[in-house]
Design a protein around this motif. Structure first.
Motif: not given
Length: 383
Positions: A149-157
């Motif tokens: 499960t990947f954690h991203t900090t923004s919609p772009d990421e």
């Protein structure tokens, strides 16, 4: 539930954003009653940090492992494997750090729940000079993506993760939540108003474009303004900026200062007229939240995930080409006192409502518990 954070550097180290953001996350989980373990190298640790012992802290049980080579942390890997066995969730930082790869491989092999934060490493600028080794690592992630499960900090990421690993990959999209410091009053001794950049001096930060924009801005040139560039130099970029400032006749207007921390950092942010982050690429930018928390408006580039600065009237979000930067800087420096004070008020409100760790940590707790209870069955997407 037991969450394990193996990481290269951890608070009080200040080698990069994750040193603090993982610390704040770990502390938030402890406050929520979660068992937390952190193992870090001793890279960038002050002399008084206790090495090679378990320490009970507000961020859980922490061990700083003495490490000769930061990129080959063998002892850290050994201790991580021992703690891995008793963990329910392993949350890793950085896709390409050898420690993360070793621990991630072992966790996936054991069928454990793995959360992985790329921390901006999938941005086009970060991958454009990708080595053959990086490509091999990315291929491995594509092969194992269903187990992560990947954690991203923004919609772009999030888009970057799905572009690399497939549209069906599991993603937790949550910003970095920060333990907001108290808002410092502006210093009565402040004489010369200044714009501030706070971070490492590196080409990806596009500070050369900022200098060119300042040289073009009549409001900056004709007013009593300075730019403070505060941070460590990376690969001689600071020397190039000094040369550029001289060529643009900005030598008396631009100062280069060493990194700061603690109260000095917060006072620097509080006293700034605005923080400027003109980066080509940022997956988040903790310093933006720290500036907003001090009521300091922010001028950020569209290479950063800070579109909300405009919608919340807390700053400016623009292209980092010099022409657009010039327009935004001139507009910001020309605000009336009433308009500027409104920006300051909205900046502080934005930090408090959307990025305060204490107010928002339940979102992480819910995401972890969803993974823990379902054993990776559903997708987790937070608002």
């Amino acid at each position: 539930m037991h969450i394990f954070y193996p990481i290269g550097t951890f608070y009080p180290a200040q080698s990069g954003g994750p040193s603090n953001s993982v610390y704040w996350l770990a502390r938030a989980m402890v406050r929520q009653g979660v068992q937390v373990t952190v193992i870090s190298t001793d890279t960038d640790q002050p002399a008084e940090t206790i090495r090679d012992q378990w320490i009970d802290t507000e961020a859980g049980q922490v061990r700083y492992v003495t490490t000769r080579n930061h990129n080959v942390p063998w002892r850290h890997s050994w201790w991580s494997f021992k703690r891995l066995i008793t963990s329910d969730i392993v949350h890793l930082t950085s896709l390409f750090y050898p420690l993360s790869l070793v621990v991630g491989f072992l966790a996936i092999l054991r069928g454990q729940i793995v959360v992985w934060s790329p921390r901006g490493e999938l941005a086009p600028n970060a991958l454009e000079n990708g080595s053959a080794l990086k490509k091999t690592v990315l291929n491995w992630f594509r092969w194992k993506a269903k187990a992560i499960t990947f954690h991203t900090t923004s919609p772009d990421e999030t888009k970057q993760v799905k572009h690399q690993f497939g549209s069906s990959v599991r993603v937790i999209e949550l910003p970095n939540y920060i333990e907001l410091p108290p808002q410092f009053p502006r210093s009565d001794q402040q004489r010369v108003p200044y714009l501030l950049f706070l971070g490492r001096l590196h080409p990806i930060k596009a500070l050369d474009r900022l200098l060119e924009a300042l040289a073009r801005s009549s409001a900056f040139r004709e007013g009593n303004w300075q730019l403070k560039l505060v941070g460590s130099d990376a690969d001689g970029y600071g020397d190039l900026l000094r040369q550029q400032a001289s060529l643009l006749d900005l030598t008396d207007r631009v100062t280069f200062e060493p990194p700061v921390s603690g109260r000095a950092k917060q006072q620097l942010l509080a006293d700034a007229y605005a923080l400027v982050l003109p980066s080509h690429s940022e997956n988040f930018g903790n310093v933006v939240v720290e500036a907003l928390a001090q009521g300091t408006p922010v001028i950020a580039s569209t290479g950063t995930p800070w579109a909300c600065l405009v919608s919340e009237h807390a700053g400016f979000w623009i292209s980092n080409n010099p022409e657009d930067l010039t327009v935004s800087i001139t507009t910001c420096l020309s605000l009336s006192a009433d308009s500027y004070n409104l920006y300051r008020q909205r900046a502080a409100e934005l930090a408090q409502h959307q990025f305060d760790s204490k107010a928002n940590s339940y979102r992480w707790l819910a995401a972890y518990y969803t993974l823990y209870s379902s054993n990776l069955t559903p997708s987790v997407c937070a608002e």
